[in-house]
Design a protein around this motif. Structure first.
Motif, PDB file in Angstrom:
ATOM      1  N   UNK A   1      71.954   1.065   0.018  1.00  0.00           N
ATOM      2  CA  UNK A   1      70.939   1.008   1.074  1.00  0.00           C
ATOM      3  C   UNK A   1      71.226   2.059   2.137  1.00  0.00           C
ATOM      4  N   UNK A   2      70.186   2.700   2.532  1.00  0.00           N
ATOM      5  CA  UNK A   2      70.332   3.745   3.545  1.00  0.00           C
ATOM      6  C   UNK A   2      70.216   3.132   4.952  1.00  0.00           C
ATOM      7  N   UNK A   3      71.011   3.660   5.833  1.00  0.00           N
ATOM      8  CA  UNK A   3      70.968   3.189   7.229  1.00  0.00           C
ATOM      9  C   UNK A   3      69.823   3.886   7.949  1.00  0.00           C
ATOM     10  N   UNK A   4      68.944   3.080   8.527  1.00  0.00           N
ATOM     11  CA  UNK A   4      67.810   3.628   9.279  1.00  0.00           C
ATOM     12  C   UNK A   4      68.114   3.705  10.763  1.00  0.00           C
ATOM     13  N   UNK A   5      69.170   3.038  11.187  1.00  0.00           N
ATOM     14  CA  UNK A   5      69.576   3.062  12.598  1.00  0.00           C
ATOM     15  C   UNK A   5      71.045   2.684  12.668  1.00  0.00           C
ATOM     16  N   UNK A   6      71.733   3.162  13.610  1.00  0.00           N
ATOM     17  CA  UNK A   6      73.154   2.853  13.769  1.00  0.00           C
ATOM     18  C   UNK A   6      73.523   2.967  15.251  1.00  0.00           C
ATOM     19  N   UNK A   7      74.696   2.415  15.566  1.00  0.00           N
ATOM     20  CA  UNK A   7      75.171   2.466  16.955  1.00  0.00           C
ATOM     21  C   UNK A   7      76.391   1.604  17.122  1.00  0.00           C
ATOM     22  N   UNK A   8      76.814   1.426  18.346  1.00  0.00           N
ATOM     23  CA  UNK A   8      77.967   0.591  18.683  1.00  0.00           C
ATOM     24  C   UNK A   8      77.567  -0.345  19.818  1.00  0.00           C
ATOM     25  N   UNK A   9      78.126  -1.543  19.755  1.00  0.00           N
ATOM     26  CA  UNK A   9      77.835  -2.533  20.792  1.00  0.00           C
ATOM     27  C   UNK A   9      78.853  -3.646  20.698  1.00  0.00           C
ATOM     28  N   UNK A  10      78.804  -4.561  21.627  1.00  0.00           N
ATOM     29  CA  UNK A  10      79.699  -5.704  21.581  1.00  0.00           C
ATOM     30  C   UNK A  10      79.144  -6.779  20.655  1.00  0.00           C
ATOM     31  N   UNK A  11      80.071  -7.510  19.974  1.00  0.00           N
ATOM     32  CA  UNK A  11      79.670  -8.592  19.082  1.00  0.00           C
ATOM     33  C   UNK A  11      80.552  -9.794  19.326  1.00  0.00           C
ATOM     34  N   UNK A  12      79.987 -10.976  19.157  1.00  0.00           N
ATOM     35  CA  UNK A  12      80.695 -12.242  19.302  1.00  0.00           C
ATOM     36  C   UNK A  12      80.303 -13.129  18.132  1.00  0.00           C
ATOM     37  N   UNK A  13      80.773 -14.372  18.154  1.00  0.00           N
ATOM     38  CA  UNK A  13      80.378 -15.312  17.095  1.00  0.00           C
ATOM     39  C   UNK A  13      80.037 -16.651  17.739  1.00  0.00           C
ATOM     40  N   UNK A  14      79.295 -17.457  16.974  1.00  0.00           N
ATOM     41  CA  UNK A  14      78.974 -18.812  17.409  1.00  0.00           C
ATOM     42  C   UNK A  14      78.973 -19.712  16.183  1.00  0.00           C
ATOM     43  N   UNK A  15      79.267 -20.975  16.444  1.00  0.00           N
ATOM     44  CA  UNK A  15      79.369 -21.947  15.357  1.00  0.00           C
ATOM     45  C   UNK A  15      78.571 -23.218  15.636  1.00  0.00           C
ATOM     46  N   UNK A  16      77.900 -23.282  16.802  1.00  0.00           N
ATOM     47  CA  UNK A  16      77.090 -24.450  17.099  1.00  0.00           C
ATOM     48  C   UNK A  16      75.607 -24.092  17.000  1.00  0.00           C
ATOM     49  N   UNK A  17      74.806 -25.098  16.812  1.00  0.00           N
ATOM     50  CA  UNK A  17      73.361 -24.916  16.718  1.00  0.00           C
ATOM     51  C   UNK A  17      72.818 -25.687  15.536  1.00  0.00           C
ATOM     52  N   UNK A  18      71.595 -26.174  15.697  1.00  0.00           N
ATOM     53  CA  UNK A  18      70.961 -26.962  14.639  1.00  0.00           C
ATOM     54  C   UNK A  18      69.894 -26.152  13.909  1.00  0.00           C
ATOM     55  N   UNK A  19      69.080 -25.438  14.637  1.00  0.00           N
ATOM     56  CA  UNK A  19      68.036 -24.614  14.035  1.00  0.00           C
ATOM     57  C   UNK A  19      68.160 -23.190  14.543  1.00  0.00           C
ATOM     58  N   UNK A  20      67.804 -22.244  13.662  1.00  0.00           N
ATOM     59  CA  UNK A  20      67.774 -20.840  14.071  1.00  0.00           C
ATOM     60  C   UNK A  20      66.353 -20.488  14.510  1.00  0.00           C
ATOM     61  N   UNK A  21      66.198 -19.305  15.068  1.00  0.00           N
ATOM     62  CA  UNK A  21      64.887 -18.909  15.593  1.00  0.00           C
ATOM     63  C   UNK A  21      63.823 -18.793  14.496  1.00  0.00           C
ATOM     64  N   UNK A  22      64.230 -18.545  13.272  1.00  0.00           N
ATOM     65  CA  UNK A  22      63.230 -18.437  12.193  1.00  0.00           C
ATOM     66  C   UNK A  22      62.964 -19.776  11.520  1.00  0.00           C
ATOM     67  N   UNK A  23      63.559 -20.851  12.035  1.00  0.00           N
ATOM     68  CA  UNK A  23      63.290 -22.188  11.510  1.00  0.00           C
ATOM     69  C   UNK A  23      64.303 -22.668  10.494  1.00  0.00           C
ATOM     70  N   UNK A  24      65.323 -21.917  10.155  1.00  0.00           N
ATOM     71  CA  UNK A  24      66.348 -22.366   9.218  1.00  0.00           C
ATOM     72  C   UNK A  24      67.364 -23.249   9.928  1.00  0.00           C
ATOM     73  N   UNK A  25      67.997 -24.081   9.133  1.00  0.00           N
ATOM     74  CA  UNK A  25      69.111 -24.865   9.651  1.00  0.00           C
ATOM     75  C   UNK A  25      70.328 -23.953   9.747  1.00  0.00           C
TER      76      UNK A  25
END
Length: 209
Positions: free
Chosen positions: A113-137
């Motif tokens: 797969x070809x990269x259409x955009x790239x960059x650098x930024x800060x990243x974190x993680x999370x482990x709580x939550x019941x539903x995602x924004x697209x409706x998945x568990x």
């Protein structure tokens, strides 16, 4: 022509006369032409018989047996004889152990797969939550991530520049809502490239087309 000659016999008995008459009949039937003069009387004077054989007609002469026709050769006899079938001394193929011939397998070629955009930024993680924004568990063990604007389903390769480890995540949520951070990874995705004890770090990302 055959030479002509005459011969005279004298027969004095009645039995001789009968035999002579039978002989004359036989000569007549056989084609002989002759004059038989029988002279008999009450006395016992001999009977004179004159036989004058003549040349036997060639038409009545016994013909030589016709030559027997030569036996005709049958076409089948002249035909080329069919060679007899002989069994090969080798074993029949069906008696041998058969081995399966491996079928050639088509190699699957995967296009990177070809990269259409790239960059650098800060990243974190999370482990709580019941539903995602697209409706998945939400599943903390799945390789997913949250981004503020990227379409759902977009694949992003995230690399830790400190050790060179990378992971590909699928965007299915929105976040993080913290300044300086652009990605919030699931716990499993973050653990693939760094220790969970770090909590947050600067990563390099590539949006895959």
């Amino acid at each position: 022509m055959a030479a002509r000659h005459s011969r005279t016999r004298r027969i004095s008995s009645p039995a001789g006369i009968a035999a002579t008459a039978a002989l004359g009949v036989a000569l007549a039937v056989g084609g002989a032409v002759g004059a038989v003069h029988l002279t008999s009387g009450t006395d016992s004077r001999p009977v004179a018989i004159e036989l004058t054989p003549s040349t036997v007609p060639t038409s009545l002469a016994p013909s030589s047996p016709a030559a027997s026709p030569s036996p005709s050769v049958s076409p089948s006899a002249t035909a080329t004889a069919t060679p007899a079938l002989t069994r090969s001394p080798q074993a029949a193929s069906r008696g041998k152990t058969r081995t399966a011939v491996p079928k050639p397998t088509a190699k699957k070629t995967t296009t990177a797969a070809k990269a259409v955009d790239s960059g650098s930024c800060g990243a974190s993680f999370y482990s709580d939550g019941q539903l995602t924004a697209n409706g998945e568990t939400f599943n903390p063990d799945a390789l997913t991530a949250a981004h503020k604007t990227l379409p759902f389903g977009t694949k992003v390769r995230v690399t830790n520049p400190a050790n060179g480890k990378s992971v590909v995540v699928r965007i299915n949520d929105r976040g993080p809502f913290v300044d300086g951070r652009c990605l919030d990874l699931s716990r499993a995705a973050f653990a693939d490239i760094a220790s969970l004890d770090v909590g947050a770090m600067t990563v390099r990302y590539e949006v895959l087309g």
